[in-house]
Motif scaffolding. Structure first.
Motif: not given
Length: 832
Positions: A468-469, A624-627, A678-681
């Motif tokens: 995650a980052a 995942l992100y916010t608008n 939020l990035l999740a590999r």
């Protein structure tokens, strides 16, 4: 087009009686609006009786004398004016034969009044454009008047114009306008006079500034009118040039325009430095040539300055916050914005701040005096640029002095006057209130930002399900602190929860609400609830928060996306509450928006949430992100998605680089809303790290389960964990056989911790008991809790799973003083 013939009287050289010249101003309806003493003496009507009456009533015609007289009242409407004679009655009844001339003029509203000149023919016949008549009318007039020939050279000048321009009559005669006053708007004025000569159409209200020749003289504003001059044969003689000093009116209009400009430009943002710079920008060049704004250093951090005048010892904390000059390089040569100005105790800025009142220096003596002696370097520098006048105004708001603004002149505009100081104080007062509001906002924004940062994750927790980052980018300070958040939550069974959310609104309240929601999500996640159940509980909580405010119920809403990834089954369950859907990038680089049930935003209450479960191959990238990441000032969602997909073109790149690429694609320097990314590999646990067995619902199967566990620990090289693990498995399997029944399954997972899970078909939740020393049972879960790092229960569609985790590193978990300690027994030393 030719000029219509006019009815003209014979010329005569008889001297004209100036004292008996009548001058009247008549409006377009023939009503008298102006009446001179000459008119009163000629016709016998005093001004109070004449004003408001029609010209026909005052020029009572005389009939029956056989002479051919024109009716002046009927000639008022002639566009080109009129000249002729008329016999009228004096107020006392005797007859007067008048030479009358009607001149068309134009007022500021574009209407067409008439100037009526009348003289008694018994005294002198009208000599056309008679120089004596003109001199009688205009020599002592406050209006400057000049006659120019067709070459635009002066042929006559009255006393008023000589006084206005400071150029003698002898110096003007025979010369053109540019020869005697080159500082005026010569080219525009001469072009206007040529137009009047050519067309005959008067020009009224041409305004220009007359700059003074020295710094001690104030500049003046003038309004000019031009009329074409003709003789009896309609031959063009030249131009009549009339000048009116409108300095006071011009300056009043200028001050009003500047105040309107200041109200529009000062205080456009809640930024202290920007507001200070706006004050300097508004005042230059219309009021001053150079403006500096120095603020107390505490203002920039949102602190509270001390009340009342400032002590001289506190001036070391002053900071240059804004400045503007008409001359390039001058401000930087003094003090740069952000620098610390140093003033001696005798400097005007220090005196104004310590006294707490404005200072006006119409004439600034930089060659002598206490200030010049105390700061010779600064004085020499100001002399170099020619400063000759100065004003200093303290910035004061709500009884607190915030700093000072200095206004200086070096151009030949004349010295500052008291009305300039009044205008400067208006500017400064407007700016001071805006700066104080910005200071208060800065203080509140700093507190809200500190609260927000304290509630957001400082680092991601250790877990093995995903790599995650993240990035969190606060919005522009004008938008206020937002309520965006994100989280990575380790779950049982080597799973992980991924969260992003956004609270509606900005400010400390939004940040506090965000903190409550984040804590609630962590608590609900620890209960191993499904994503849709987590959102349902959050929905109830947001409704309660709205009802708990001190000011009564408020509309408080939020959006949220909650995902749970299982690295063993390589599946992900997601649910969202009004939040933008995530982006999924496959290991091959194909990105797409995940189609999830939308779900209502949190806080509406009563509406259901749905989740979706989908397989995720190892190496998939979940975004995942916010608008705030998609919408800017233009609210271009499609453009934001295009930028996001473009930044994800290389999904196998390091996550930190991908985060930087996504943020760098944002439009503008700062987003208008907070951005959480939020990035999740995904990772996967191989079969060699998972062991699973079916357990019969028979108490005799407990021993077999322990043996299988022992063999698996040897395979994994974890024999040192054998005793504790076998005891945990024994207790969990025994509890399931005794209290649940049904199909049982034992699973062990080797990840960052050693995980033991026992699943059964019952939904009954076990609870921890603290058995008494005389009890023979009731210590099973107590032993599990003591031997493991954490344990818990999660529910599944088939029943429930009881799990327990042990750290693989023995030093990561506190040890025990033997089995007796775990059983709650006392040692011999403790019993003494």
């Amino acid at each position: 087009m030719g000029t219509p013939k006019k009815n003209r009287a014979p010329a005569s050289s008889t001297p004209f009686d100036f004292a008996r010249t009548a001058v009247m101003l008549v409006d377009a309806d023939g009503v008298v609006r102006g009446w001179t003493e000459g008119a009163e003496e000629l016709l016998g009507h005093p001004a109070p009786d004449a004003l408001g009456r029609t010209l026909a009533q005052l020029f009572r015609s005389v009939d029956g004398d056989g002479a051919q007289h024109e009716d002046v009242a009927t000639r008022l409407g002639d566009a080109d004016g009129w000249s002729g004679t008329q016999a009228v009655r004096h107020r006392q009844g005797h007859r007067l034969d008048l030479e009358v001339r009607i001149l068309p003029v134009q007022d500021s509203d574009g209407r067409a009044p008439r100037l009526v000149l009348a003289a008694d023919m018994a005294q002198t016949p009208w000599p056309g454009v008679n120089r004596s008549l003109l001199e009688g009318i205009f020599t002592m007039s406050p209006v400057g008047v000049a006659m120019l020939n067709t070459d635009l050279r002066f042929v006559w000048v009255n006393d008023a114009l000589e006084t206005m321009g400071g150029v003698s009559r002898e110096e003007r005669i025979g010369k053109q306008l540019g020869d005697v006053q080159p500082g005026l708007a010569v080219e525009a004025m001469e072009a206007e006079m040529r137009r009047v000569l050519e067309t005959g159409v008067p020009s009224v209200g041409f305004e220009y500034l007359g700059h003074p020749e020295s710094d001690s003289v104030r500049e003046h504003a003038y309004s000019t009118s031009f009329f074409r001059l003709e003789d009896e044969t309609e031959e063009v003689l030249g131009v009549c040039y009339m000048v009116l000093d409108i300095t006071e009116n011009y300056r009043a209009r200028q001050r009003l325009a500047l105040l309107n400009k200041a109200s529009e430009r000062i205080g456009s943002s809640l930024d202290v430095l920007r507001t200070a710079q706006e004050l300097a920008d508004v005042a230059v060049p219309d009021l001053a040539d150079f403006v500096t704004v120095d603020l107390l250093d505490v203002m920039l951090s949102g602190g509270e300055p001390p009340p009342g005048p400032i002590d001289a010892t506190d001036l070391s904390t002053m900071r240059r916050s804004g400045q503007r000059s008409v001359r390039e390089g001058c401000p930087e040569a003094v003090v740069e914005v952000g620098g610390l100005p140093s003033y001696p105790a005798s400097a005007p800025v220090v005196l104004s701040l310590t006294v707490g009142s404005s200072s006006l220096y119409p004439t600034l003596d930089l060659s002598a005096g206490e200030w010049a002696a105390d700061d010779p370097v600064r004085a020499a520098h100001l002399r170099q640029y020619g400063f000759h006048s100065l004003m200093v105004v303290p910035l004061r708001a709500r009884g607190i002095i915030l700093g000072a603004a200095a206004f200086a002149r070096w151009q030949p505009k004349g010295p500052f006057q008291p009305d300039d100081l009044v205008l400067a104080e208006e500017f400064v007062n407007r700016a001071a209130v805006s700066i104080d509001n910005a200071r208060r906002y800065t203080r509140e924004h700093t507190a809200a930002l500190a609260l927000q940062r304290s509630l957001l994750p400082h680092d991601l927790p250790q877990q093995g399900a995903v790599e995650a980052a993240y990035r969190y980018l606060p919005a522009d300070s004008r938008s206020g602190v937002g309520g965006d958040w994100f989280d990575v939550i380790p779950l049982s069974g080597a799973r992980v929860g991924l969260v992003v959310g956004d609270v509606v609104g900005h400010g400390a309240h939004a940040a506090a609400t965000m903190g409550r929601l984040r804590s609630a999500v962590q608590t609900l996640a620890d209960m191993d609830l499904s994503p849709e159940e987590v959102l349902a509980h959050l929905d109830d909580m947001v409704g309660r928060v709205a009802d708990e405010t001190d000011t009564g119920p408020q509309v408080i809403g939020a959006t949220c996306l909650y995902a749970v990834y299982d690295p063993v089954g390589r599946t992900c369950s997601l649910a969202r509450a009004g939040h933008p859907p995530p982006v999924l990038v496959s290991p091959t680089g194909i990105s797409r928006l995940l189609e999830l049930p939308a779900g209502p935003p949190l806080g509406l209450g009563g509406l259901p949430f749905e989740s979706r479960t989908l397989p995720l191959p190892e190496g998939s990238l979940l975004v995942l992100y916010t608008n705030g990441l998609l919408t800017g000032q233009a609210l271009d969602v499609d453009g934001g998605l295009s930028r996001l997909h473009a930044a994800l073109a290389a999904p196998q790149a390091p996550l930190e680089e991908i985060c930087d690429a996504v943020i760098s694609n944002l439009p503008g320097t700062r987003p208008v809303d907070d951005v959480a990314l939020l990035l999740a590999r995904t990772r996967a646990l191989g079969r060699d790290r998972v062991a699973s067995w079916e357990i019969p619902a028979d108490p005799a199967a407990v021993g077999d389960a322990r043996a299988k566990v022992a063999r698996q620990l040897v395979t994994w090289g974890l024999s040192d964990h054998g005793f504790a693990t076998e005891l945990v498995v024994s207790e969990l399997v025994t509890n399931a056989i005794r209290h649940a029944g049904g199909p049982l399954r034992l699973r062990m997972i080797r990840e960052r911790a050693l995980i033991c899970e026992v699943s059964d078909g019952s939904s009954t939740s076990p609870h921890l008991r603290h058995a008494r020393t005389t009890d023979e049972g009731g210590r099973g879960l107590f032993l599990v809790a003591q031997l493991t790092q954490r344990w818990g229960t999660r529910y599944t569609p088939e029943g429930k799973t009881i799990w327990a985790e042990q750290p693989l590193d023995p030093t990561a978990f506190g040890g025990h003083n033997g089995l007796g300690d775990l059983m709650g027994l006392h040692t011999a030393d403790e019993l003494r």
